[in-house]
Design a protein around this motif. Structure first.
Motif, PDB file in Angstrom:
ATOM      1  N   GLN A  54       0.829  -1.218   0.000  1.00 44.61           N
ATOM      2  CA  GLN A  54       0.000   0.000   0.000  1.00 44.61           C
ATOM      3  C   GLN A  54       0.857   1.259   0.000  1.00 44.61           C
ATOM      4  OE1 GLN A  54      -0.984   2.416   2.525  1.00 44.61           O
ATOM      5  NE2 GLN A  54       0.372   1.714   4.178  1.00 44.61           N
ATOM      6  N   ILE A  55       2.082   1.191   0.565  1.00 42.60           N
ATOM      7  CA  ILE A  55       2.990   2.340   0.510  1.00 42.60           C
ATOM      8  C   ILE A  55       3.477   2.571  -0.925  1.00 42.60           C
ATOM      9  CG2 ILE A  55       5.286   3.151   1.207  1.00 42.60           C
ATOM     10  CD1 ILE A  55       4.754   1.933   3.951  1.00 42.60           C
TER      11      ILE A  55
ATOM     12  N   GLU B 176       3.023   6.616  -5.516  1.00 45.89           N
ATOM     13  CA  GLU B 176       2.666   7.130  -6.844  1.00 45.89           C
ATOM     14  C   GLU B 176       2.019   8.506  -6.744  1.00 45.89           C
ATOM     15  OE1 GLU B 176       0.803   4.693  -9.789  1.00 45.89           O
ATOM     16  OE2 GLU B 176       1.418   2.833  -8.801  1.00 45.89           O
ATOM     17  N   VAL B 177       1.353   8.768  -5.637  1.00 45.93           N
ATOM     18  CA  VAL B 177       0.682  10.056  -5.422  1.00 45.93           C
ATOM     19  C   VAL B 177       1.630  11.055  -4.760  1.00 45.93           C
ATOM     20  CG1 VAL B 177      -1.255  11.219  -4.278  1.00 45.93           C
ATOM     21  CG2 VAL B 177      -1.553   8.917  -5.229  1.00 45.93           C
TER      22      VAL B 177
ATOM     23  N   LEU C   6      -5.718   3.220  -5.530  1.00 42.32           N
ATOM     24  CA  LEU C   6      -5.231   4.547  -5.886  1.00 42.32           C
ATOM     25  C   LEU C   6      -6.276   5.651  -5.704  1.00 42.32           C
ATOM     26  CD1 LEU C   6      -2.563   5.747  -6.829  1.00 42.32           C
ATOM     27  CD2 LEU C   6      -3.376   5.559  -9.194  1.00 42.32           C
ATOM     28  N   PRO C   7      -7.558   5.442  -6.071  1.00 46.05           N
ATOM     29  CA  PRO C   7      -8.557   6.506  -5.871  1.00 46.05           C
ATOM     30  C   PRO C   7      -8.703   6.944  -4.413  1.00 46.05           C
ATOM     31  CG  PRO C   7      -9.401   4.853  -7.375  1.00 46.05           C
ATOM     32  CD  PRO C   7      -8.144   4.288  -6.806  1.00 46.05           C
TER      33      PRO C   7
ATOM     34  N   PHE D  74      -3.007   7.978   6.426  1.00 45.33           N
ATOM     35  CA  PHE D  74      -4.129   7.170   6.893  1.00 45.33           C
ATOM     36  C   PHE D  74      -5.065   6.723   5.769  1.00 45.33           C
ATOM     37  CE2 PHE D  74      -2.789   8.937  10.940  1.00 45.33           C
ATOM     38  CZ  PHE D  74      -2.929   7.842  11.774  1.00 45.33           C
ATOM     39  N   CYS D  75      -4.740   7.082   4.536  1.00 41.70           N
ATOM     40  CA  CYS D  75      -5.619   6.695   3.426  1.00 41.70           C
ATOM     41  C   CYS D  75      -5.694   5.180   3.247  1.00 41.70           C
ATOM     42  CB  CYS D  75      -5.144   7.346   2.121  1.00 41.70           C
ATOM     43  SG  CYS D  75      -5.330   9.139   2.101  1.00 41.70           S
ATOM     44  N   GLY D  76      -4.570   4.498   3.438  1.00 39.04           N
ATOM     45  CA  GLY D  76      -4.569   3.045   3.272  1.00 39.04           C
ATOM     46  C   GLY D  76      -3.989   2.316   4.457  1.00 39.04           C
TER      47      GLY D  76
END
Length: 568
Positions: free
Chosen positions: A343-344, A349-350, A506-507, A531-533
């Protein structure tokens, strides 16, 4: 000391009786005995000194007796006594400061003669004292020297090495602040009476004295509150003091300590601000439900590569030599690391990747980036169990070198709801003890302190140790080269997992970031998306367990921890 205090009480008691006798002999219509204690209390409120208060109360009674004996007949005896007391207090001030009497405009700490509203006047006097405490240091120091110590403006200018005009200007500004503060009274923020909690975390390597954690211990509510208040916008020490209801003299050294520790910075205008990201409960949970839904719908995308990696792990000789419990813990560490790294990789990528080589060197010898977790007052993790069930601490490493026959020792640990290190501050010492237990060093020959040995029950409860005839280590032990093999396997399967989950995860990263205050420039971009993922790895592991694919039938604590060593 107790005998000396007792003798003072006896002296004061004798004086009160003596004064009362004079009152009755002078004028039978006025009995002052009932006012003795009240006058003493009023004098204490003015002087804040018990001995001086005794003197002023005694002089007040003597003056009252003298005037009554000459025929004085006051309409309101108590108000008249307070007037005499105020005059005696003014006499004491003039003598103390060796100054002529000054007006209220120049001496804002003096209160008018008291009336029957004595308590109200006392509150105003207390408000003035509090306002003096809230002043910034440059104004507070001249006000205290001028009014409390009776120094002249010329002397203050000489001692502080500033122009005379500057002293007068600061006195004027200080008086204005005090008048305004007393008029407005206090407008404390909620942080002053029901403070939120701030817990410090960090990425990277902590300092020599456990910085940044040691800079803001759990018990230091003042440091926590200062950092929370100075997070949305820069504030002066005076503004912080006002918001917290704490004198600026107490705020300033804390700000100085946090600034030296690189948790706060100062603007060109002299204000201070918190120089790291702070996450609220809402921000931590912003994408939590979306993460749950994605794992539920796309579980196989997340799990299949980890499952293939497990099969390869189980074939290695260093896995097969572990005990049953240690194998389970090695598998958990392996899977958590694959899913976390995957997930990192998507997050990078962002945000762009930030290797450890780009972490800033700190004055304390560490190389860390701080972050803070804000919780409301009275917060209890058990009331938020569903969220914390999927919580995970980033992998921590605790290294010791040249201990006994080992040139290198390390414990790698992910804190999860299956098991976590009971005391991270002691973890460096646990590493030594774990190695001794693995090498079967007797307790009598142990090099660790009694404080560490006392933690045995907690370490058993969390799954690090087990008790047989003696204490045994209950986590996997790898040679350093074997751990590097595990890392290579993790890297391979994390890359494959990231490729599979990229399009569905990714979204979430593109929409769930934390906004920063405009003045904050030092926070790395990845922290805004942390904290997104973050809950995904444990969500996948719990789902695999639910389906009987992982940790099936395990009913003991499973810390995701390894002990790594290298001998000469």
């Amino acid at each position: 000391m107790m005998e000396e205090m007792h003798s003072v009480e006896e002296v004061y008691s004798t004086e009160k009786v003596h004064s009362t006798e004079k009152v009755h002999s002078a004028e039978e219509n006025y009995d002052l005995s009932e006012y003795v204690d009240r006058l003493y209390s009023a004098a204490v409120k003015k002087t804040r000194d018990s001995q001086t208060a005794e003197d002023i109360a005694q002089e007040t009674l003597l003056a009252a007796i003298s005037q009554l004996s000459r025929g004085k007949k006051p309409d309101n005896l108590w108000a008249w006594l307070l007037t005499i007391l105020s005059n005696k207090y003014c006499d004491w001030l003039r003598e103390k400061y060796n100054r002529p009497q000054v007006s209220f405009e120049e001496y804002p700490f003096e209160i008018a003669e008291e009336s029957e509203e004595e308590e109200d006047s006392a509150e105003k006097l207390e408000a003035i004292r509090r306002e003096l405490g809230y002043l910034a240091r440059i104004h507070r120091e001249v006000m205290i020297r001028f009014y409390m110590h009776g120094h002249t403006a010329e002397r203050i200018a000489g001692e502080l090495r500033i122009p005379l005009g500057t002293v007068k200007s600061r006195l004027n500004i200080g008086r204005q602040h005090i008048r305004k503060g007393v008029a407005d009274m206090e407008n404390y923020t909620k942080q002053s009476y029901e403070p939120d909690i701030l817990c410090i975390a960090c990425a990277g390597g902590e300092g020599l004295h456990h910085e940044p954690f040691s800079l803001v211990p759990d018990s230091d509510k003042l440091a926590q509150s200062i950092l929370l208040l100075a997070w949305p916008r820069p504030l002066t020490e005076t503004e912080l003091a006002k918001a917290l209801g704490v004198p600026a003299a107490f705020v300033e050294p804390v700000v100085e300590k946090l600034s030296r520790g690189e948790l706060m910075k100062r603007t060109e205008g002299g204000k201070v601000y918190t120089d790291f990201i702070i996450y609220t409960d809402r921000e931590r949970k912003a994408t939590f439900e979306r993460q749950l839904a994605i794992v539920e719908k796309h579980f196989r995308l997340f799990w299949e590569e980890a499952e293939r990696g497990l099969k390869e792990l189980r074939e290695t000789p260093w896995y097969q030599r572990q005990t049953e419990h240690a194998r389970t813990k090695l598998e958990l560490h392996f899977c958590v690391k694959i899913l976390m790294n995957a997930q990192i990789l998507v997050r990078d990528e962002v945000t762009g990747a930030m290797p450890y080589s780009e972490y800033p060197y700190r004055k304390d010898g560490g190389r860390w980036i701080a972050m803070g977790m804000q919780y409301p007052a009275g917060y209890r993790r058990e009331d938020d169990a569903e969220f914390w069930k999927y919580g995970i601490n980033g992998e921590a490493g605790f290294v010791q070198k040249n201990f006994r026959d080992a040139r290198y020792l390390e414990m790698r640990d992910y804190g999860t709801s299956f098991g976590r290190c009971p005391d991270y501050e002691q973890a460096y010492y646990y590493v030594k003890w774990f190695y001794e237990l693995w090498e079967e060093v007797s307790a009598e020959e142990s090099a660790v302190g009694f404080r560490v040995l006392q933690d045995a029950d907690s370490l058993i409860e969390q799954g690090f140790l087990r008790r047989e005839d003696t204490l045994k280590l209950d986590i996997p032990v790898l040679v350093r080269a074997e751990y590097q093999e595990e890392c290579s396997l993790v890297s391979e399967y994390a890359g494959k997992t990231a490729s599979r989950i990229r399009d569905v995860l990714l979204p979430v990263f593109e929409s769930g970031y934390v906004s920063l205050p405009s003045h904050l420039k030092s926070v790395p971009k990845w922290q805004q998306y942390m904290f997104c993922g973050d809950s995904v790895p444990m969500m996948v592991i719990y789902k695999a367990r639910e389906k009987g694919l992982f940790m099936n039938g395990v009913d003991y604590p499973v810390p995701a921890s390894l002990l790594i060593y290298e001998k000469e």
